[in-house]
Design a protein around this motif. Structure first.
Motif, PDB file in Angstrom:
ATOM      1  N   THR A  16      26.660  42.224  42.104  1.00 26.05           N
ATOM      2  CA  THR A  16      27.982  42.484  42.684  1.00 26.05           C
ATOM      3  C   THR A  16      28.637  41.185  43.137  1.00 26.05           C
ATOM      4  OG1 THR A  16      27.258  44.676  43.434  1.00 26.05           O
ATOM      5  CG2 THR A  16      29.231  43.755  44.467  1.00 26.05           C
ATOM      6  N   LEU A  17      27.868  40.308  43.755  1.00 30.53           N
ATOM      7  CA  LEU A  17      28.399  39.024  44.214  1.00 30.53           C
ATOM      8  C   LEU A  17      28.865  38.171  43.038  1.00 30.53           C
ATOM      9  CD1 LEU A  17      28.905  36.993  46.491  1.00 30.53           C
ATOM     10  CD2 LEU A  17      26.541  36.217  46.212  1.00 30.53           C
ATOM     11  N   LYS A  24      37.353  36.683  41.267  1.00 27.77           N
ATOM     12  CA  LYS A  24      38.156  35.881  42.180  1.00 27.77           C
ATOM     13  C   LYS A  24      38.618  34.580  41.509  1.00 27.77           C
ATOM     14  CE  LYS A  24      38.968  36.939  45.690  1.00 27.77           C
ATOM     15  NZ  LYS A  24      40.168  37.665  46.214  1.00 27.77           N
ATOM     16  N   LEU A  25      37.772  33.979  40.686  1.00 28.40           N
ATOM     17  CA  LEU A  25      38.139  32.750  39.978  1.00 28.40           C
ATOM     18  C   LEU A  25      39.263  32.998  38.975  1.00 28.40           C
ATOM     19  CD1 LEU A  25      34.603  31.166  39.462  1.00 28.40           C
ATOM     20  CD2 LEU A  25      36.394  30.431  41.058  1.00 28.40           C
ATOM     21  N   TYR A  26      39.275  34.194  38.375  1.00 28.86           N
ATOM     22  CA  TYR A  26      40.411  34.552  37.512  1.00 28.86           C
ATOM     23  C   TYR A  26      41.657  34.804  38.363  1.00 28.86           C
ATOM     24  CZ  TYR A  26      38.128  34.902  32.949  1.00 28.86           C
ATOM     25  OH  TYR A  26      37.503  34.616  31.747  1.00 28.86           O
ATOM     26  N   ASP A  27      41.480  35.487  39.491  1.00 31.79           N
ATOM     27  CA  ASP A  27      42.631  35.821  40.335  1.00 31.79           C
ATOM     28  C   ASP A  27      43.359  34.580  40.833  1.00 31.79           C
ATOM     29  OD1 ASP A  27      42.034  38.494  40.015  1.00 31.79           O
ATOM     30  OD2 ASP A  27      41.017  38.714  41.941  1.00 31.79           O
ATOM     31  N   ARG A 141      38.536  39.257  30.649  1.00 32.03           N
ATOM     32  CA  ARG A 141      39.686  38.750  31.376  1.00 32.03           C
ATOM     33  C   ARG A 141      40.283  37.491  30.769  1.00 32.03           C
ATOM     34  NH1 ARG A 141      39.908  39.378  37.688  1.00 32.03           N
ATOM     35  NH2 ARG A 141      42.029  38.846  37.042  1.00 32.03           N
ATOM     36  N   LYS A 142      39.738  37.035  29.659  1.00 32.88           N
ATOM     37  CA  LYS A 142      40.360  35.911  28.970  1.00 32.88           C
ATOM     38  C   LYS A 142      41.678  36.316  28.316  1.00 32.88           C
ATOM     39  CE  LYS A 142      36.098  33.350  28.047  1.00 32.88           C
ATOM     40  NZ  LYS A 142      35.190  32.782  27.009  1.00 32.88           N
ATOM     41  N   VAL A 143      41.917  37.628  28.257  1.00 28.13           N
ATOM     42  CA  VAL A 143      43.149  38.157  27.674  1.00 28.13           C
ATOM     43  C   VAL A 143      43.908  38.936  28.737  1.00 28.13           C
ATOM     44  CG1 VAL A 143      44.096  39.809  26.013  1.00 28.13           C
ATOM     45  CG2 VAL A 143      42.223  38.286  25.329  1.00 28.13           C
ATOM     46  N   THR A 144      45.216  38.647  28.895  1.00 33.82           N
ATOM     47  CA  THR A 144      46.093  39.442  29.739  1.00 33.82           C
ATOM     48  C   THR A 144      46.931  40.329  28.835  1.00 33.82           C
ATOM     49  OG1 THR A 144      46.225  37.711  31.429  1.00 33.82           O
ATOM     50  CG2 THR A 144      47.938  39.399  31.454  1.00 33.82           C
TER      51      THR A 144
END
Length: 340
Positions: A16-17, A24-27, A141-144
């Motif tokens: 989970t961590l 968070k690094l993507y955010d 998440r490499k794609v939006t």
């Protein structure tokens, strides 16, 4: 098994961590995500398997192909190949994965491709297509995408939310915030208002904007796998040998029992690669049961992985499924608004 999963709870905390830090690094933009000029629809879920992504993907393909040049892009889970590959109807499941092969057989006229690097796959497909549907890519998440559709299986979202290996979630529930549209799948025939309220309270903690829709799974008449076989199903069988290698076969088992059948279930893991031992087990059990008039049934996804050469002389049927949505027209219009 449940006790073992709770004994692994320290690993769940660590996992989970790790997932929380990655998100968070993507955010905050330290990890980059690409956008594309070609419209893209991502279909995904936070839990492992069984949410009904495949029938929804096929419904969207059926709908949007009327006005778009559609391509379907998947990772091709379980395939032995790497990189970008176009899927053909004659492909081997080992080269492309079961779900992409199923998509191609059901929609032979559209482009179906696999690529573990979704961004690369989109770039290749965007040259000749004006809409790309990505199956099981919410965590990628490499794609939006232009539109993210997040699926929750009805029973899964009512249960406590825990990540692997103690629970069944592969991403943290706060990622619900990234969804543009949310679909609750495999709902019972009669949804209770308190169930709807419980679901929406959970979701609205993290996403106050995305519309929430509800859907059911409908089972279609069985289809014979051996297309050249004279075997036909004159009436619904009383005894069924069911072979599954999917994440959650329970709704199918319940459906067959409601039809009045006695079900002997050979249950394998999701995306199971059937081997010679498995076929011997299937043939042995069928031989033992066939005097009862037992019929062998499987899912459409499993049918892509079954080698009929090993099952010669055994009539095998698969059961197609489709997703039935409440407010379907509004649901499709909402997605069209994101990609227009």
């Amino acid at each position: 098994m449940q006790l073992l999963r709770w004994l692994l709870f320290p690993i769940t905390i660590l996992y989970t961590l790790i997932i929380w830090v990655r998100n968070k690094l993507y955010d905050i933009g330290l990890f980059k995500s690409q956008t594309f000029t070609v419209p893209t629809i991502v279909i995904g879920n936070l839990a492992v398997g069984g949410a009904g992504k495949s029938p929804l993907t096929q419904k969207l393909i059926n709908h949007f192909q009327q006005h778009h040049t559609v391509a379907s892009l998947s990772r091709g889970y379980g395939r032995k190949t790497k990189g970008f590959r176009l899927v053909t109807v004659e492909d081997d499941v080992k080269n492309v994965g079961d779900e992409p092969l199923q998509f191609k057989k059901n929609h032979p006229h559209i482009t179906v491709a696999v690529d573990e690097n979704r961004a690369e796959g989109i770039q290749i497909l965007s040259k000749d297509h004006n809409l790309i549907v990505l199956d099981d890519a919410f965590q990628h998440r490499k794609v939006t995408p232009s539109c993210s559709i997040l699926l929750f299986e009805f029973q899964s979202i009512l249960n406590p939310i825990l990540l692997l290996p103690t629970g069944n979630y592969r991403d943290t529930f706060d990622q619900t915030k990234r969804a543009d549209v949310i679909l609750i799948t495999k709902c019972p025939e009669q949804l209770k208002q308190e169930q709807i309220a419980q679901i929406e309270r959970k979701i609205r903690r993290y996403n106050t904007q995305a519309p929430i829709y509800y859907s059911k799974i409908s089972y279609l008449p069985p289809v014979a796998l051996q297309t050249d076989s004279d075997f036909t199903m004159q009436e619904w069988p009383k005894d069924i040998l069911l072979i599954t290698g999917i994440a959650n076969p329970d709704p199918l088992v319940d459906y067959l029992k409601r039809k009045g059948s006695r079900v002997k279930h050979l249950k394998f893991g999701d995306h199971h690669a059937f081997d010679e031992f498995d076929y011997k087990q299937i043939k042995k059990l069928y031989t033992f049961l066939k005097d009862k008039g037992t019929v062998v049934m499987t899912t459409e996804k499993d049918a892509q992985r079954l080698d009929l050469d090993y099952l010669a002389g055994i009539p095998v049927f698969y059961i197609p499924i489709e997703v039935t949505l409440e407010q379907e027209e509004e649901f499709l219009q909402k997605i069209a608004g994101f990609i227009s």
